[in-house]
Design an enzyme around this catalytic site. Structure first.
Site, PDB file in Angstrom:
ATOM      1  N   LYS A  10       0.852  -1.188   0.000  1.00 45.32           N
ATOM      2  CA  LYS A  10       0.000   0.000   0.000  1.00 45.32           C
ATOM      3  C   LYS A  10       0.886   1.237   0.000  1.00 45.32           C
ATOM      4  O   LYS A  10       2.056   1.209   0.392  1.00 45.32           O
ATOM      5  CB  LYS A  10      -0.949   0.027   1.197  1.00 45.32           C
ATOM      6  CG  LYS A  10      -0.285   0.002   2.586  1.00 45.32           C
ATOM      7  CD  LYS A  10       0.179   1.341   3.102  1.00 45.32           C
ATOM      8  CE  LYS A  10       0.757   1.233   4.514  1.00 45.32           C
ATOM      9  NZ  LYS A  10       1.438   2.476   4.964  1.00 45.32           N
ATOM     10  N   PRO A  95      10.116  -4.864   1.953  1.00 47.91           N
ATOM     11  CA  PRO A  95      11.021  -4.794   3.103  1.00 47.91           C
ATOM     12  C   PRO A  95      10.290  -4.417   4.386  1.00 47.91           C
ATOM     13  O   PRO A  95       9.321  -3.656   4.373  1.00 47.91           O
ATOM     14  CB  PRO A  95      12.021  -3.701   2.705  1.00 47.91           C
ATOM     15  CG  PRO A  95      11.896  -3.555   1.225  1.00 47.91           C
ATOM     16  CD  PRO A  95      10.474  -3.896   0.905  1.00 47.91           C
ATOM     17  N   ILE A  96      10.776  -4.948   5.489  1.00 47.90           N
ATOM     18  CA  ILE A  96      10.262  -4.570   6.800  1.00 47.90           C
ATOM     19  C   ILE A  96      10.652  -3.126   7.082  1.00 47.90           C
ATOM     20  O   ILE A  96      11.744  -2.679   6.748  1.00 47.90           O
ATOM     21  CB  ILE A  96      10.837  -5.501   7.880  1.00 47.90           C
ATOM     22  CG1 ILE A  96      10.388  -6.942   7.626  1.00 47.90           C
ATOM     23  CG2 ILE A  96      10.410  -5.054   9.274  1.00 47.90           C
ATOM     24  CD1 ILE A  96      11.101  -7.949   8.489  1.00 47.90           C
ATOM     25  N   GLY A  97       9.730  -2.371   7.688  1.00 43.47           N
ATOM     26  CA  GLY A  97      10.021  -0.996   8.060  1.00 43.47           C
ATOM     27  C   GLY A  97      10.136  -0.050   6.893  1.00 43.47           C
ATOM     28  O   GLY A  97      10.825   0.968   6.978  1.00 43.47           O
ATOM     29  N   SER A  98       9.403  -0.347   5.805  1.00 41.86           N
ATOM     30  CA  SER A  98       9.468   0.493   4.601  1.00 41.86           C
ATOM     31  C   SER A  98       8.241   1.369   4.418  1.00 41.86           C
ATOM     32  O   SER A  98       8.181   2.167   3.481  1.00 41.86           O
ATOM     33  CB  SER A  98       9.651  -0.387   3.361  1.00 41.86           C
ATOM     34  OG  SER A  98       8.536  -1.249   3.187  1.00 41.86           O
ATOM     35  N   GLY A  99       7.215   1.209   5.265  1.00 40.47           N
ATOM     36  CA  GLY A  99       5.993   1.986   5.111  1.00 40.47           C
ATOM     37  C   GLY A  99       5.065   1.475   4.030  1.00 40.47           C
ATOM     38  O   GLY A  99       4.090   2.146   3.676  1.00 40.47           O
ATOM     39  N   LEU A 100       5.335   0.274   3.512  1.00 41.12           N
ATOM     40  CA  LEU A 100       4.522  -0.299   2.439  1.00 41.12           C
ATOM     41  C   LEU A 100       3.484  -1.295   2.951  1.00 41.12           C
ATOM     42  O   LEU A 100       2.726  -1.863   2.166  1.00 41.12           O
ATOM     43  CB  LEU A 100       5.423  -0.972   1.399  1.00 41.12           C
ATOM     44  CG  LEU A 100       6.365  -0.025   0.654  1.00 41.12           C
ATOM     45  CD1 LEU A 100       7.361  -0.821  -0.190  1.00 41.12           C
ATOM     46  CD2 LEU A 100       5.582   0.939  -0.232  1.00 41.12           C
ATOM     47  N   SER A 104       1.336  -6.112   7.653  1.00 40.33           N
ATOM     48  CA  SER A 104      -0.118  -5.996   7.809  1.00 40.33           C
ATOM     49  C   SER A 104      -0.851  -6.680   6.664  1.00 40.33           C
ATOM     50  O   SER A 104      -1.869  -7.353   6.868  1.00 40.33           O
ATOM     51  CB  SER A 104      -0.516  -4.522   7.879  1.00 40.33           C
ATOM     52  OG  SER A 104       0.024  -3.901   9.023  1.00 40.33           O
ATOM     53  N   ASP A 137      -3.169  -1.180  10.764  1.00 39.33           N
ATOM     54  CA  ASP A 137      -3.177  -1.131   9.301  1.00 39.33           C
ATOM     55  C   ASP A 137      -3.905  -2.305   8.663  1.00 39.33           C
ATOM     56  O   ASP A 137      -4.172  -2.289   7.461  1.00 39.33           O
ATOM     57  CB  ASP A 137      -1.739  -1.118   8.759  1.00 39.33           C
ATOM     58  CG  ASP A 137      -1.094   0.252   8.848  1.00 39.33           C
ATOM     59  OD1 ASP A 137      -1.823   1.233   9.093  1.00 39.33           O
ATOM     60  OD2 ASP A 137       0.133   0.337   8.670  1.00 39.33           O
TER      61      ASP A 137
END
Length: 291
Positions: A10, A95-100, A104, A137
């Site tokens: 997202k 990737p983890i911690g990418s805001g994508l 979630s 999320d």
């Protein structure tokens, strides 16, 4: 039964903070749109009551993985006859911690897929409540439609933003949401806008100044994109994106990206690829999830 399911990324096309609850959760107004790009989850239903992630991620303890937690939560709330379990394979591209929204989305896909494969019969609101207990999320991924998310992310109003093409850049840094949300200089009192107002104002992410100042590598990626197109941070980062009207425009700019920039191109879509798959297989999401 073995089925493969998409877990799409997202983007937060805008993100504002309108307040903070006594328990520390932030109140948001954010526009969430899906991408036709993401993780993939393959699930084999079993009858031995075990939930197994057969290719576990080395960076996350298996007990903390949202896929495992979602499967076990549904297992406890499923009234299916007999023993139910699952063997799960997770193909990570986000990737983890990418805001994508990768974790979630993985959890939401797991809930939807196993609700079907185990024949639990939970409706979409029940699944959303289960998802919300795991992360704010997750409900938007379960509903599967582009939406304005408010509250802590659980109040969703479906909207139809333009489906543009995006060049998404992935700075080599993992950013924890709480690190940015707990920053003392983060604005937390923006007046709440109507949906009409939100769409008439320029889109903006209120977390962007804090994230770029805290992580110069994110600012480096964002400034490069801004030379070519309107560009913003997604979530609290680290991912940043540039928007284009056509795929060819996005690909042309991607061909210019420096060697230090890892990126991908994807189209923004207002219906989640997971729900599109359900429709293509003639299993409407409403029929699948609503009793």
């Amino acid at each position: 039964m073995i089925r493969q399911w998409p877990a799409p990324a997202k983007l937060n096309l805008f993100l504002y903070i309108t307040g903070r609850r006594p328990d520390g959760y932030h109140l948001l107004q954010t526009l969430v749109q899906f991408l036709d790009y993401g993780d993939s989850i393959t699930i084999k239903s079993t009858n031995n009551s075990k939930i197994r992630l057969l290719n576990p991620m080395t960076s996350i303890a298996q007990e903390q993985n949202l896929v495992i937690r979602a499967a076990r939560l549904l297992q406890c709330n499923c009234k299916s006859m007999g023993k139910i379990g699952a063997d799960i394979w997770l193909e990570k591209r986000l990737p983890i911690g990418s805001g994508l929204g990768g974790g979630s989305s993985d959890a939401a896909t797991t809930l939807i897929a196993l609700n079907m494969q185990w024949q639990c019969g939970l409706n979409i609101n029940m699944l959303s409540q289960l998802g919300l207990s795991l992360g704010a999320d997750i409900p938007v991924f379960i509903y599967g439609k582009a939406a304005i998310a408010e509250g802590i992310g659980e109040h969703l109003t479906p909207v139809i933003p333009l489906e543009k093409w995006y060049l998404v850049a992935l700075p080599p840094v993992k950013i924890a949401t709480k690190l940015i949300f707990n920053h003392p200089n983060l604005p937390r009192n923006r007046p709440k806008r109507s949906i009409q107002q939100l769409f008439t104002e320029p889109f903006y992410n209120i977390c962007e100044p804090i994230t770029t100042k805290t992580f110069p590598v994110v600012e480096q990626h964002l400034l490069w994109l801004l030379k070519y197109a309107p560009s913003r941070l997604t979530g609290t980062g680290s991912g940043v994106f540039a928007e284009f009207n056509t795929e060819s425009e996005a690909r042309q700019i991607r061909s210019l990206t420096p060697k230090w920039m890892h990126s991908f191109i994807a189209k923004g879509v207002n219906i989640s690829p997971l729900h599109r798959i359900l429709r293509k297989t003639r299993i409407k999401s409403e029929e699948l999830l609503l009793t």
